[in-house]
Design a protein around this motif. Sequence first.
Motif, PDB file in Angstrom:
ATOM      1  N   UNK A 125       0.903  -1.119   0.023  1.00 38.69           N
ATOM      2  CA  UNK A 125      -0.003  -0.017  -0.005  1.00 38.69           C
ATOM      3  C   UNK A 125       0.889   1.019   0.027  1.00 38.69           C
ATOM      4  N   UNK A 126       1.901   1.065   0.845  1.00 40.44           N
ATOM      5  CA  UNK A 126       2.753   2.335   0.835  1.00 40.44           C
ATOM      6  C   UNK A 126       3.488   2.641  -0.447  1.00 40.44           C
ATOM      7  N   UNK A 127       3.807   1.388  -1.127  1.00 36.49           N
ATOM      8  CA  UNK A 127       4.464   1.699  -2.636  1.00 36.49           C
ATOM      9  C   UNK A 127       3.463   2.290  -3.301  1.00 36.49           C
ATOM     10  N   UNK A 128       2.470   1.939  -3.434  1.00 33.94           N
ATOM     11  CA  UNK A 128       1.259   2.424  -4.247  1.00 33.94           C
ATOM     12  C   UNK A 128       1.016   3.996  -4.041  1.00 33.94           C
ATOM     13  N   UNK A 129       1.328   4.460  -3.002  1.00 33.00           N
ATOM     14  CA  UNK A 129       1.052   5.863  -2.483  1.00 33.00           C
ATOM     15  C   UNK A 129       2.151   6.391  -2.830  1.00 33.00           C
ATOM     16  N   UNK A 130       3.338   5.927  -2.835  1.00 32.64           N
ATOM     17  CA  UNK A 130       4.593   6.642  -3.286  1.00 32.64           C
ATOM     18  C   UNK A 130       4.577   6.871  -4.632  1.00 32.64           C
ATOM     19  N   UNK A 131       4.136   5.820  -5.305  1.00 30.08           N
ATOM     20  CA  UNK A 131       4.120   5.976  -6.717  1.00 30.08           C
ATOM     21  C   UNK A 131       3.244   7.093  -7.381  1.00 30.08           C
ATOM     22  N   UNK A 132       2.120   7.204  -6.821  1.00 35.07           N
ATOM     23  CA  UNK A 132       1.172   8.308  -7.061  1.00 35.07           C
ATOM     24  C   UNK A 132       1.766   9.741  -6.553  1.00 35.07           C
ATOM     25  N   UNK A 133       2.397   9.619  -5.400  1.00 32.58           N
ATOM     26  CA  UNK A 133       2.975  10.956  -4.693  1.00 32.58           C
ATOM     27  C   UNK A 133       4.122  11.269  -5.556  1.00 32.58           C
ATOM     28  N   UNK A 134       4.749  10.440  -6.342  1.00 31.06           N
ATOM     29  CA  UNK A 134       5.953  10.890  -7.261  1.00 31.06           C
ATOM     30  C   UNK A 134       5.495  11.585  -8.330  1.00 31.06           C
ATOM     31  N   UNK A 135       4.369  11.071  -8.791  1.00 28.01           N
ATOM     32  CA  UNK A 135       4.041  11.796 -10.003  1.00 28.01           C
ATOM     33  C   UNK A 135       3.563  13.473  -9.712  1.00 28.01           C
TER      34      UNK A 135
END
Length: 245
Positions: A125-135
């Motif tokens: 879940x944290x990885x998915x959050x960070x992927x979107x956050x990076x964008x």
Amino acid sequence: MFKYALKDGVVYENVLADEKITLRESKGKKEKKVIKQKDLPIFVQYCMEHKCYNLIFMLETGVRASELAGVTWNNINFEEHTVKIEWEYIRTYYFDEKLNVKTSKKIFKDLKTTKSYRTLGLSDEMIEILKEHKKVQQELAEKNNKTFKETDWVFTTKNYEGYVSDYSSDKFRKVMDTIKIEDYKELTLHCLRHTFCTLGIEKGVKSEAMKELLGHSSIAVTSNWYTHLDTKKVVEASNEVNSYI
């Protein structure tokens, strides 16, 4: 120093707040405040809805506020689901000959001890959050006429400048004042680290492993937590016995 230490949850009392300084001998250990399990869903849901991802990150990893500020994108391994903790990002002050603050600036700094350098796991879940956050961060950099780099901070201000611990502390305080969970007035940013540790212990994480996760230089520091929770278990066991009487 004590003022900011109190604000960041490093100390529980500013012993230099009064003109007359009285240092009292500690009478037993003071309870470390944590977010109660019943309140965790409230806290997490609010942070998700308002994109307070830095607070979620602290809760999931148990990192210190200054370590959180030092996390850059090249520290995140999206394939292996890990984050390297290898810097602090802090505000440092420069003084004149009369010890008045002349100027200050924010800098990356080496961690306190060799044990502070560590690699931590991140949930799916944290990885998915960070992927979107990076964008979002890439768009934010462009909006501020800056070039996004992998060495940039993961968490920034709206002006695309690095967080320091007091930014996260202020955000945490606003969240607490809004959701008003149990003990919210006494909870500080550092309680996220405490909560991470407590949840780990209750799930069976051994003291040596927790020491590595938290980056403690000594097992004695970590063991204080286990002693605290063992006391709770003793009380629970006593109550269980008493229920038969």
